[in-house]
Design a protein around this motif. Structure first.
Motif, short mmCIF file in Angstrom:
data_model
loop_
_atom_site.label_atom_id
_atom_site.label_comp_id
_atom_site.label_asym_id
_atom_site.label_seq_id
_atom_site.Cartn_x
_atom_site.Cartn_y
_atom_site.Cartn_z
N THR A 88 63.26 64.76 60.33
CA THR A 88 62.82 63.98 61.50
C THR A 88 61.39 64.34 61.88
O THR A 88 60.60 63.46 62.22
CB THR A 88 63.76 64.23 62.68
N ILE A 91 58.94 63.02 58.96
CA ILE A 91 58.76 61.57 58.98
C ILE A 91 57.95 61.14 60.20
O ILE A 91 57.10 60.25 60.11
CB ILE A 91 60.13 60.87 58.95
N HIS A 94 54.27 61.62 59.57
CA HIS A 94 53.68 60.71 58.59
C HIS A 94 53.86 59.24 58.95
O HIS A 94 53.11 58.39 58.46
CB HIS A 94 54.28 60.96 57.20
N LEU A 95 54.84 58.94 59.78
CA LEU A 95 55.10 57.54 60.14
C LEU A 95 54.07 57.02 61.13
O LEU A 95 53.69 55.84 61.08
CB LEU A 95 56.51 57.40 60.72
N ILE A 267 53.28 57.42 55.33
CA ILE A 267 54.56 57.41 54.63
C ILE A 267 54.38 57.25 53.13
O ILE A 267 55.08 57.89 52.32
CB ILE A 267 55.44 56.28 55.19
N VAL A 282 63.50 63.96 51.32
CA VAL A 282 62.34 63.25 51.86
C VAL A 282 62.35 61.78 51.43
O VAL A 282 62.17 60.87 52.24
CB VAL A 282 61.03 63.93 51.41
N THR A 286 62.92 58.75 54.06
CA THR A 286 61.75 57.89 54.27
C THR A 286 62.07 56.43 53.98
O THR A 286 61.76 55.53 54.77
CB THR A 286 60.58 58.36 53.39
#
Length: 315
Positions: A88, A91, A94-95, A267, A282, A286
């Motif tokens: 969590t 992500i 990177h999100l 992402i 990952v 993702t």
């Protein structure tokens, strides 16, 4: 409307269930051993087998899937095998760059496409229409990464107006500097989607403008601005909204190459790095997050139909 929204939300459950099965199966059936990747080539088979056992990789795939999906349902996407951090957190970090880039690219695409498509339909057969057609053809034909390299050469290397690559958060450098770093990659992504949206807007507007009720409005002397934007554009908007939603999904899922060209920690870069080291958790998490966002975007598009055109049956 409430009944329609509830039905659409419930319909997402089997869709996401099937998506999760496909994601899990494809990842785990791909050749490669994460335990071997972690320990290296010098590790013995005994050490590799022990690590596989501790990671649960020796369990049957259905058992592994059940354990994974149980965690997902409780908000636990697992931990990265290599980074050793909760998924969590990884992500989320990177999100955010990917979403910022996607939203910026969509704004560029919509701001360019809607006026170009509307006026190309209005001025069909003129030099303006021909120019717009050339733009759409070029935008669809040129890959986003190649467009990015051209933009870097012109605006970063030659003119030195914008940074060559990199990413700065708003907290680090402020909003304007954040936008400066995202401008070139956003244009690279946005131009292709702008070409698609322009073409759809033009075709949809032409269909509406050639309808009988629009000819009647013209005969009655309705002002051109009112006829085009209030009557024609609203009725032409439904297919345009559809392609905008699909463009957002395409940008969200397909920004991988551009993120790598401009060194944006999004992402796409995360998935590529994780695939190289066989980090199952990952990749699974993702792709699942992107899939969830995609079906939610489609849900929003369906709901917008009812507000744009109340004649559509939403029961």
């Amino acid at each position: 409307m409430k009944k329609f929204i509830l039905k659409r939300i419930l319909s997402l459950i089997p869709t996401l269930f099937l998506v999760s099965i496909v994601i899990f199966s494809l990842i785990h059936l791909t050749p490669g051993d994460p335990a071997r990747a972690i320990l290296g080539d010098r590790a013995t088979e005994t050490e590799v087998a022990a690590l596989r056992e501790s990671m649960g990789l020796n369990d049957p795939l259905p058992v592994q899937y059940v354990e994974w999906i149980k965690g997902v349902c409780h908000g636990d996407l697992g931990d990265s095998i290599f980074i050793q951090e909760p998924m969590t957190q990884i992500i989320r970090e990177h999100l955010i760059p990917t979403i910022n880039l996607t939203v910026y690219a969509m704004i560029i695409a919509i701001v360019l496409a809607i006026p170009l498509g509307v006026y190309a339909a209005k001025k069909k057969g003129t030099a303006f229409d021909t120019t717009v057609s050339i733009f759409t053809l070029a935008g669809i034909s040129i890959p986003s990464f190649l467009m990015g390299l051209f933009l870097i050469l012109l605006f970063a290397v030659k003119l030195k107006w914008l940074p060559v690559a990199g990413y700065k958060t708003i907290a680090e450098a402020g909003f304007l500097e954040h936008i400066r770093y995202l401008t070139l990659p956003a244009i690279s992504l946005g131009l292709m989607q702008a070409a698609l949206i322009t073409r759809m807007t033009k075709n949809s507007m032409l269909e509406v403008l050639n309808s009988d009720y629009m000819k009647m409005a013209l005969a009655k002397g309705v002002k051109e601005r009112v006829r085009i934007w209030k009557h024609a554009f609203r009725n032409a908007l439904i297919p345009v909204i559809t392609v905008i939603g699909q463009s957002f999904i395409a940008l969200l899922a397909g920004a991988t190459v551009v993120e790598n060209v401009f060194n944006i920690p999004g992402i796409g870069q995360l998935v590529i790095n994780s695939a190289g080291r066989r980090d199952y958790e990952v990749i699974q998490a993702t792709i699942l997050v992107v899939a969830v966002m995609s079906v939610l975007v489609n849900l929003v598009v369906d709901i917008l139909y009812g507000f744009i055109n109340p004649r559509i049956d939403l029961e």
